[in-house]
Design an enzyme around this catalytic site. Sequence first.
Site, mmCIF file in Angstrom:
data_model
loop_
_atom_site.group_PDB
_atom_site.id
_atom_site.type_symbol
_atom_site.label_atom_id
_atom_site.label_comp_id
_atom_site.label_asym_id
_atom_site.label_seq_id
_atom_site.Cartn_x
_atom_site.Cartn_y
_atom_site.Cartn_z
ATOM 1 N N LYS B 243 36.550 32.625 50.263
ATOM 2 C CA LYS B 243 36.238 34.038 50.041
ATOM 3 C C LYS B 243 36.720 34.492 48.655
ATOM 4 O O LYS B 243 35.992 35.173 47.921
ATOM 5 C CB LYS B 243 36.922 34.869 51.127
ATOM 6 C CG LYS B 243 36.338 36.241 51.277
ATOM 7 C CD LYS B 243 36.791 36.867 52.566
ATOM 8 C CE LYS B 243 36.275 38.277 52.665
ATOM 9 N NZ LYS B 243 36.524 38.843 53.988
ATOM 10 N N ASP B 244 37.948 34.064 48.295
ATOM 11 C CA ASP B 244 38.472 34.416 46.973
ATOM 12 C C ASP B 244 37.617 33.801 45.869
ATOM 13 O O ASP B 244 37.359 34.435 44.846
ATOM 14 C CB ASP B 244 39.919 33.930 46.829
ATOM 15 C CG ASP B 244 40.897 34.870 47.510
ATOM 16 O OD1 ASP B 244 40.469 35.967 47.915
ATOM 17 O OD2 ASP B 244 42.081 34.509 47.645
#
Lengths: 284, 398
Positions: B243-244
Amino acid sequence: MTGTFTALPAFFLCGPKRGPVEQPFLQVQRTMARVFLGGLLALGWCGQSYAQSLMPDKAPVQNWSFNGPLGHFDLAAVQRGYGVFAGVCAACHSLKDVHFADMAQTGLTPDEVIALAASWKVPVAVGSERLRKGLPDDAFPNPYTTPEAARAANNGAVPPDLSRIGVLYPGGPDRIFALLTGYDTGPKQAGGQGAAPPGFANRYAIAHRTAMPPPLHQDAVVNADGTPATVEQEAKDVTTFLAWVSAPHADSKRRLGVGVALYLCFLAILLVILKRRIWSHVAK
Amino acid sequence: MSGTPLPPQHTVSALAPDTQPPAQGFLSHTLSLRLPRDLNMLWTVGAMLLVVLALMVASGLTLALSYTPDANLAFSTVEALERRAPSGWLLRSLHITGASFFMLALYLHVFRGLCYRSYAPPRRGLWLVGVMLLVMVMVTAFAGYVLPWGQMSYWGADVAGKAVGAIPLIGPLLESVFLGGDSPGTPTLHRMFVLHFTLAFSIVGAVILHVAVLHAKGSNSPSGIKGQAAAQSLPFHPYFTVKDLLGVVLMGMAFTAVMCFWPQLVTEPANYRPANPLHTPADIEPEWYFLPFYGMLQAVPSKFFGLLISGGAVVVLLCVPWLDNRQNSSPIWLRYGRVAGLALGMLVVSFIVAGLAGRHHVQGGWLWAGRLATFGYYAYFLGFLPWQARAARKGVSA
């Protein structure tokens, strides 16, 4: 493009053809205008309209090759523009942050750069009067040894350095082009405003006067690629050259940007798929 | 002590066993860190900041190799670097764009903290380290802007020097320490270069501290204390790494667009003019990220109080965990939805209007807009936050 490059060896050899730069003022009409202006002052509404008339006109928008996020410099125009700079502008303006070698980025071969540099005379040392042939590592020489000399030669005005003029000049390339072609040479311009301000009438200059004499003339330079050297063409080319000199790497940046953006788009799509897959079994 | 059992938080924490080498232990600890599963995309801004910081340090180190902190040479060395050093133009545009993105992401990060009340216990220390980081980054950004020695660099240093000089009693001394003379010059450049360089690495240290505290205290969640339950958590890897990474790539796209296609958004043309102590520019204005504080500085008629108000706008962030002294971290709008939304909106609008006022030199109508914006900014922290904390306490006791 190839046509341009083959035509190159000759282009930096084109010499300046300097025409008469100053138009004599018409004394009679100037006096008449002064009387007229005095009348306006007496009427009392002049202050406002005079102030408004001092604002530079809005320069018409030109369709430059380098406009917009995906534009690119027309290198043929940059090279022709160099000819105009070398033949006309360089008589008064410096380009101190640019070296002759930087011209290689306009598509010149190393030999052409050496020949280009050799066509200039640079001082043997800083502030020296003695001159030698230019080398590629030299910066474009300043036509005046000191600002005082520049001021003395130009009626009190110092011609600005042109290294970043494309980004520094308010109005940008559009206004540079407009200023170069916007001289009011008709009989009207002779109307000295009030106490006969020095300079030349140009509605794109601050207060509609500029200290720069009309620099461009028909056939002031000979273009190696055969492009007719009209005033408009010269102005267009030299503006493109000055815009390029102000941001010589803009094209490389835009090319890099297209590649990186495409790569990142592709990566983002893959990551979205991967993220959905990894998170697929996580209950909300 | 040998007979005493370890406190529970030590036994459940994912600290590496002694047998693992420290680096591997740190890595396995980081990768297995449990985070709330409902973290939204705003929580990826932290990762973006890490990446931009790495980029700034890397590009800054290479830029420093060809920079000379001398009033006669600084401008021309930067020009030579940008025009002639191999990929110099790339390094410099990365650094320029990175500075703007760093500040933008920081403001977003702080705003997220305010929205979700990430400053509430047990994360007061985390918030304090974060605000200190904000101050350090702002000082670093200012010092860095002086280095190219263009007109805005020079006159920015001049304005900052005069602002410091307005402090009663010690002001003139501080001003001469800051400038190293009566006006900005080579000594100023030496100071700013050293400051810029030292602070950059201090920031790296403070970021490590910030992340360490985050790991110790655990992350806040958009749904507050409910989301922080162990059952609601997922390991950092692979859930949050991916996600990052997605967040970082999306930021990278915006970064590329600004750097390559719209560089005029983050460059100040006037700074391409060499510093000229004899010619004051008509418009002295800082980079966009300082404009709100510049607006507040000018909105106050007194120089010293202007400085106080504009510096206080950052200092007040330090006090936020005590101004809003509710215990549980939960979104600010959880209790007083509409009022909190209005207050947050007022804060954002005030910040932007203060910036616009700063840009228009707080003249005419902008003077009152600037004053109103300053009031609105402070009203959130000194009015709304204590009020809602008190109201919440009363609600609980009733």
